[in-house]
Design an enzyme around this catalytic site. Structure first.
Site, short mmCIF file in Angstrom:
data_model
loop_
_atom_site.label_atom_id
_atom_site.label_comp_id
_atom_site.label_asym_id
_atom_site.label_seq_id
_atom_site.Cartn_x
_atom_site.Cartn_y
_atom_site.Cartn_z
N ASP A 105 21.46 65.08 -15.08
CA ASP A 105 20.32 64.54 -14.54
C ASP A 105 20.22 64.42 -12.51
OD1 ASP A 105 18.88 61.81 -15.66
OD2 ASP A 105 19.03 61.47 -13.39
N ARG A 112 15.31 61.64 -25.28
CA ARG A 112 15.57 60.42 -26.54
C ARG A 112 14.61 61.14 -27.87
NH1 ARG A 112 14.78 56.17 -22.37
NH2 ARG A 112 13.75 57.95 -21.66
N ARG A 166 24.42 60.30 -29.00
CA ARG A 166 24.23 59.64 -27.08
C ARG A 166 24.93 57.91 -27.73
NH1 ARG A 166 24.47 55.86 -23.58
NH2 ARG A 166 22.11 55.94 -22.88
N ARG A 174 12.62 67.52 -20.30
CA ARG A 174 12.44 66.02 -20.76
C ARG A 174 12.76 66.30 -22.21
NH1 ARG A 174 12.91 61.85 -16.70
NH2 ARG A 174 14.91 61.52 -18.37
N TYR A 215 15.37 57.22 -4.41
CA TYR A 215 16.90 57.15 -5.13
C TYR A 215 17.61 56.32 -4.40
CZ TYR A 215 14.54 57.73 -9.68
OH TYR A 215 13.37 57.92 -11.06
O1 CP3 Z 1 14.59 67.81 -18.98
C1 CP3 Z 1 15.78 67.99 -19.93
O2 CP3 Z 1 14.92 67.93 -21.48
C2 CP3 Z 1 17.08 68.05 -19.11
C3 CP3 Z 1 17.83 65.94 -19.12
C4 CP3 Z 1 17.21 65.78 -17.40
C5 CP3 Z 1 16.79 64.20 -17.82
N1 CP3 Z 1 17.59 63.94 -16.87
C6 CP3 Z 1 17.93 63.70 -18.87
C7 CP3 Z 1 17.94 62.04 -18.57
C8 CP3 Z 1 16.72 65.66 -17.03
C9 CP3 Z 1 16.15 67.42 -15.95
C10 CP3 Z 1 16.10 64.93 -15.64
C11 CP3 Z 1 15.27 64.63 -14.29
C12 CP3 Z 1 15.25 63.53 -13.73
N2 CP3 Z 1 16.17 62.40 -13.90
C13 CP3 Z 1 14.68 63.19 -13.05
C14 CP3 Z 1 13.04 64.24 -12.73
C15 CP3 Z 1 12.38 64.71 -14.11
C16 CP3 Z 1 10.69 63.89 -14.10
O3 CP3 Z 1 10.79 63.20 -15.47
O4 CP3 Z 1 10.47 62.81 -13.56
C17 CP3 Z 1 14.45 62.16 -12.64
C18 CP3 Z 1 13.22 61.33 -11.54
C19 CP3 Z 1 14.98 61.40 -13.82
C20 CP3 Z 1 16.03 60.14 -13.45
C21 CP3 Z 1 15.98 59.34 -14.19
N3 CP3 Z 1 16.88 59.24 -15.07
C22 CP3 Z 1 15.31 58.26 -14.38
C23 CP3 Z 1 13.95 57.26 -13.86
C24 CP3 Z 1 15.63 57.71 -16.07
C25 CP3 Z 1 15.13 56.52 -17.05
C26 CP3 Z 1 14.08 56.49 -17.57
C27 CP3 Z 1 13.63 58.14 -18.39
O5 CP3 Z 1 13.10 58.96 -17.76
O6 CP3 Z 1 14.52 57.70 -18.78
C28 CP3 Z 1 16.66 59.07 -16.35
C29 CP3 Z 1 17.72 58.84 -17.70
C30 CP3 Z 1 17.39 59.54 -18.54
N4 CP3 Z 1 17.90 60.97 -17.79
C31 CP3 Z 1 17.90 60.12 -19.81
C32 CP3 Z 1 17.74 61.60 -20.02
C33 CP3 Z 1 18.23 61.96 -21.84
C34 CP3 Z 1 17.62 58.86 -20.70
C35 CP3 Z 1 19.21 57.78 -21.12
C36 CP3 Z 1 19.20 57.52 -22.23
O7 CP3 Z 1 19.52 58.96 -22.90
O8 CP3 Z 1 19.57 56.36 -22.37
#
Ligand code: CP3
Length: 353
Positions: free
Chosen positions: A88, A42, A51, A38, A164
Site C-alpha cells: 500500500d 478484493r 485475507r 488495483r 493522508y
Molecule cells: O494495485 C494493486 O493491486 C496492488 C496493491 C495496492 C493496494 N493499494 C492494496 C490495497 C495498490 C497499488 C494500492 C495503492 C493505494 N492505496 C492508493 C493509490 C491508488 C488509488 O486507488 O488511488 C491509495 C489512495 C491507497 C490508500 C488506500 N488503501 C485506501 C484509500 C484503501 C481503502 C479503500 C480501497 O481502495 O480499498 C486502501 C486499502 C487497500 N489497499 C486494499 C487493497 C487490496 C483493500 C483492503 C482490504 O483488503 O481489506
C-alpha cells in the site's frame, strides 16, 4: 546507449512477455499490453480467502510469502501482462513514524496526524531498510513469476501521502491538507521533502529487489489548483523521476488534466490518464510519452457486448501512439472478475496487429 535504455533492454531480454516494458519504452508492440490498477485485491475470491485467515490488511502487506501469493493471483487468474506488488502507498508514512490502521469497509485511518510544525519534527526520513518486508515480497514474487511477466513496483506521490498524513484518512474536501499549503507553506515543503527522500530510497530498494517498472500514484492530484499542483506536487514527482534512472517510471495523477503539458517535461516514460481525460488531447500534449489508461471502471458493470464496444473505442482513440491499456482508476471492489476477463480478452483481440 543511455543507462535507462540498457536497463530496460536487459530486463526485456530476460522477461518472456515483455510487451509492457516495450510499450513503456515507446516501441511498437504486436498488441497493446494490459493490466489493471488495483488488480491484486478484493475483486478476487482467491484474495478474500487469503485475507480472511489474517488479523488484518497490515499482516498481509507485512508477510512477504502472502503478499507474493496475492500479487501472482491476478496474473494466473486474469491473464494480465504485468504483476503489481501487493502493498500500500501508506507504508511510507508508517516508516516515517506515522502509523496507519486499515479499518474494515472504511479504509485507512491515522491515529496521529500532522497538525502542527511540532508534529513534523517528530517524524524522520525513513531508512530504506525499514521497508525490507516489501523488498522480500518483491524477491519472492520475482522468483515465482520466473520471468513470465514484468513486476511493477509503486509508491504514492508525495502530495497524496502528505494528504493522508494531514487529513488522517480520506476526505471529501481535503481542506486540512490544502489549507496547510496556504497557512504554512514552509513546513508543507519540509514535510513533502521528507516524504520525497523516503520515497526515493524506498523505490531504489524495490528496484534492487527486482521491480521492473515503477508507478507513482498521485490519487489526490485533482484537488489542487494548477499553481499549487506545480509547486507542491510536480516539483517532488520531478525529483523522484530524476533520481530513478534504473527502470521506466509511470506517473498517474488522477484528475490532473490541467497539468498534462508540464508532465511532458518530466523524466518519466509513461503518463497515466483517468477516464475524464481525452486521449486525443493527451496524444497532442504528450507526444514523447507512452499513455496508460483510461477506460471508465464503471464500463465493467455493463454487459460483455458493452465492454467489448467501449474497449474497442478506447483502443481506437489511442491508435498511433504508444499505449498501455488499463482502467482510468483502480478496479472497483464489487466488479465481477468475469467482466475483468472480458476487458482483458477484448484488448488482446482488438489490438492485435
Ligand atoms: O494495485 C494493486 O493491486 C496492488 C496493491 C495496492 C493496494 N493499494 C492494496 C490495497 C495498490 C497499488 C494500492 C495503492 C493505494 N492505496 C492508493 C493509490 C491508488 C488509488 O486507488 O488511488 C491509495 C489512495 C491507497 C490508500 C488506500 N488503501 C485506501 C484509500 C484503501 C481503502 C479503500 C480501497 O481502495 O480499498 C486502501 C486499502 C487497500 N489497499 C486494499 C487493497 C487490496 C483493500 C483492503 C482490504 O483488503 O481489506
Amino acid at each position: 546507449m543511455k543507462d535507462i535504455d540498457r536497463a530496460i533492454k536487459f530486463a526485456a531480454m530476460s522477461i518472456k512477455n515483455d510487451l509492457l516494458l516495450r510499450a513503456a519504452k515507446g516501441e511498437k508492440t504486436s498488441r497493446t499490453p494490459v493490466w489493471l490498477m488495483r488488480q491484486a485485491g478484493r475483486i478476487l475470491p482467491e484474495y478474500r480467502a487469503v485475507r480472511e485467515k489474517l488479523s488484518g490488511f497490515k499482516e498481509l502487506v507485512e508477510t512477504p510469502e502472502l503478499a507474493a501469493e496475492v500479487t501472482i493471483q491476478p496474473v494466473d487468474i486474469l491473464d494480465v501482462d504485468a504483476a503489481i506488488i501487493f502493498s500500500d502507498i501508506l507504508v511510507i508514512p508508517d516508516a516515517m513514524g506515522l502509523p496507519y490502521e486499515m479499518i474494515e469497509k472504511k479504509g485507512p485511518h491515522f491515529p496521529n496526524t500532522v497538525a502542527s510544525p511540532g508534529d513534523i519534527r517528530k517524524l524522520k526520513v525513513a531508512d530504506p531498510s525499514e521497508l525490507s518486508y516489501v523488498y522480500d515480497a518483491i524477491k519472492l514474487t520475482k522468483a515465482e513469476l520466473d520471468n513470465s511477466v514484468p513486476l511493477i513496483g509503486f509508491a504514492g506521490a508525495p502530495w497524496t501521502i502528505f494528504s493522508y498524513m494531514v487529513e488522517g484518512g480520506g476526505s471529501k474536501t481535503f481542506s486540512k491538507a490544502r489549507g496547510m499549503l496556504y497557512t504554512n507553506p514552509a513546513d508543507s515543503h519540509e514535510l513533502l521533502d521528507m516524504i520525497t527522500s523516503t520515497t526515493i530510497g524506498y523505490l531504489k530498494g524495490q528496484i534492487a529487489a527486482g521491480a521492473d517498472l515503477i508507478q507513482l500514484f498521485d490519487s489526490w492530484a485533482g484537488v489542487l489548483p494548477p499553481d499549487h499542483y506545480s509547486e507542491f506536487s510536480l516539483r517532488y514527482i520531478s525529483r523522484i523521476c530524476d533520481s530513478i534512472k534504473e527502470v521506466p517510471i509511470t506517473v498517474f495523477a488522477k484528475g490532473a488534466w490541467f497539468a498534462l503539458a508540464e508532465m511532458e517535461t518530466l523524466s518519466c516514460r509513461t503518463v497515466g490518464l483517468d477516464w475524464n481525460m481525452n486521449p486525443a488531447d493527451a496524444k497532442k500534449i504528450l507526444p514523447g510519452k507512452t499513455l496508460q489508461g483510461n477506460l471508465d471502471p464503471c464500463v465493467l458493470y455493463g454487459s460483455n457486448e458493452q465492454i467489448e464496444e467501449e474497449t474497442r473505442k478506447m483502443l481506437a482513440q489511442f491508435e498511433g501512439h504508444p499505449h498501455i491499456a488499463n482502467l482510468g482508476h483502480g478496479v472497483y471492489p464489487d466488479t465481477d472478475p468475469e467482466k475483468v476477463k472480458c476487458f482483458i480478452r477484448s484488448v488482446r483481440e482488438f489490438s492485435s496487429r
